[in-house]
Enzyme design. Sequence first.
Site, PDB file in Angstrom:
ATOM      1  N   PRO A   2       1.999   6.428   1.437  1.00  0.00           N
ATOM      2  CA  PRO A   2       1.458   6.042   0.139  1.00  0.00           C
ATOM      3  C   PRO A   2       2.579   5.654  -0.818  1.00  0.00           C
ATOM      4  O   PRO A   2       3.638   6.294  -0.859  1.00  0.00           O
ATOM      5  CB  PRO A   2       0.746   7.306  -0.353  1.00  0.00           C
ATOM      6  N   LYS A  34      -2.230  13.588   2.633  1.00  0.00           N
ATOM      7  CA  LYS A  34      -1.085  13.122   3.423  1.00  0.00           C
ATOM      8  C   LYS A  34       0.140  13.952   3.061  1.00  0.00           C
ATOM      9  O   LYS A  34       0.260  14.440   1.937  1.00  0.00           O
ATOM     10  CB  LYS A  34      -0.827  11.644   3.147  1.00  0.00           C
ATOM     11  N   ILE A  66      -1.761   3.365   3.862  1.00  0.00           N
ATOM     12  CA  ILE A  66      -2.432   3.103   5.129  1.00  0.00           C
ATOM     13  C   ILE A  66      -3.687   3.969   5.163  1.00  0.00           C
ATOM     14  O   ILE A  66      -3.629   5.174   4.897  1.00  0.00           O
ATOM     15  CB  ILE A  66      -1.508   3.442   6.317  1.00  0.00           C
TER      16      ILE A  66
END
Length: 114
Positions: A2, A34, A66
């Site tokens: 990110p 994440k 992603i």
Amino acid sequence: MPYLKIQTNQTVNPGEAKALISKASKLVATELGKPEKYVMVALSPPVPMVFAGTDAPTAYLELKSIGLPSSRTGDLSQALCTLIENELAIRKERVYIEFADAPRAMWGWNGSTF
């Protein structure tokens, strides 16, 4: 993976900038589930900006990741706008956020892609 870029027309002193990007990094990691070790946050120097015809305090954020699910953008918008309001005193209605889902093959890291 990110990446959050924060642009504002406000001057942020170095101590506040460090605190802001640290809080933003933790927030993005938590909201996206994440590891923070992959999160990158950048705060641009003050940028001349006009929003709604005025140069009152404003901000533009870009969040790319992603697998960024569109089902999470509402919660992310709320969390990021609250962060900007609390840390920079910029009202939520003066913040725009662009969300982008990056394909794995289009995101490089460590000499490869994801």
